[in-house]
Motif scaffolding. Sequence first.
Motif, short mmCIF file in Angstrom:
data_model
loop_
_atom_site.label_atom_id
_atom_site.label_comp_id
_atom_site.label_asym_id
_atom_site.label_seq_id
_atom_site.Cartn_x
_atom_site.Cartn_y
_atom_site.Cartn_z
N UNK A 157 -0.91 -7.36 -18.81
CA UNK A 157 -0.21 -6.33 -18.04
C UNK A 157 -0.88 -6.21 -16.69
N UNK A 158 -0.09 -6.05 -15.65
CA UNK A 158 -0.64 -5.92 -14.31
C UNK A 158 0.19 -4.93 -13.51
N UNK A 159 -0.41 -4.40 -12.46
CA UNK A 159 0.27 -3.39 -11.64
C UNK A 159 1.15 -4.07 -10.58
N UNK A 160 2.39 -3.58 -10.46
CA UNK A 160 3.30 -4.10 -9.43
C UNK A 160 3.45 -3.13 -8.26
N UNK A 161 3.14 -1.86 -8.48
CA UNK A 161 3.21 -0.86 -7.42
C UNK A 161 2.31 0.29 -7.83
N UNK A 162 2.35 1.35 -7.06
CA UNK A 162 1.49 2.49 -7.35
C UNK A 162 1.78 3.09 -8.72
N UNK A 163 3.04 3.00 -9.16
CA UNK A 163 3.43 3.64 -10.40
C UNK A 163 3.93 2.67 -11.47
#
Length: 265
Positions: A157-163
């Motif tokens: 899992x990785x972050x694509x934006x702030x939320x």
Amino acid sequence: MKVVNKIQPDRNAWDIEGEWNGTGVIYFVDARDQSLFADYADFDCRTIKLVNYGRPATRLTFFKKHKYILLKNNDLSREEKEQRISNYINELTVKQAIKLDKIEKLSGAALSDEKGQIGMMEQEVKTWQEVLRNLDQYDFAVSNYRRDYHYVTLNYKYRTSEQEYANAQEHLLNPQRDGQGVITQQRYNLIFVDTREISREHPHQHKEIENFLNNFNLVTQTGKQQLYARPKPPEPIDEELAKKPDTPESKQEESKQDFPKTLFD
């Protein structure tokens, strides 16, 4: 790879599951060192893989995956069939010649064993030569099903934006082995980790949802879906109750009204 700081995974603190035994060497690299590999982001290499460059992981799950190809007869052109058979015949012929060069130095059981292998190779060459001469009488298939087809796969899992978060999956490079399973070439997998968010205490997908559910103090613990509950906030104070208490002055003002208080007045 030599100068970058490699970090050790902490199973007690990280959101990490599964095992990665049997694959190539794995280096866990802090996402803050990711820029050191920028020049190699698009470099296609058979021995080193930047598994998740540009997408540092906040969660890691390792599992083994059965990965193989299967090409059936109609998937193969006549030229490809001829080429594959010819390549195999040539390979057998070369191996047979190498064994014949060494046979003079052998004796006893080793000599007998080597002669037996040379005889089997010779017979196999004749068999495939016959197939090549009568190509239309055979059906073919190509597969690595019975080879080293098990790959350790990483789901992360990785972050694509702030939320927002997203999921991705990559297979890891296996070491190259010979026919006896001995490693002849090591392979390396670099996995970039967001060390600030890899902790188990991080939002699963969406911060707004996470914050919303955090406001519930009762949660069911069984079933595919969890039921959340919380006491309702106090009702708003009724406007009538918020009025000032009756006084003589307010009654005088009320008597001066020139419109009916009800439909029947």
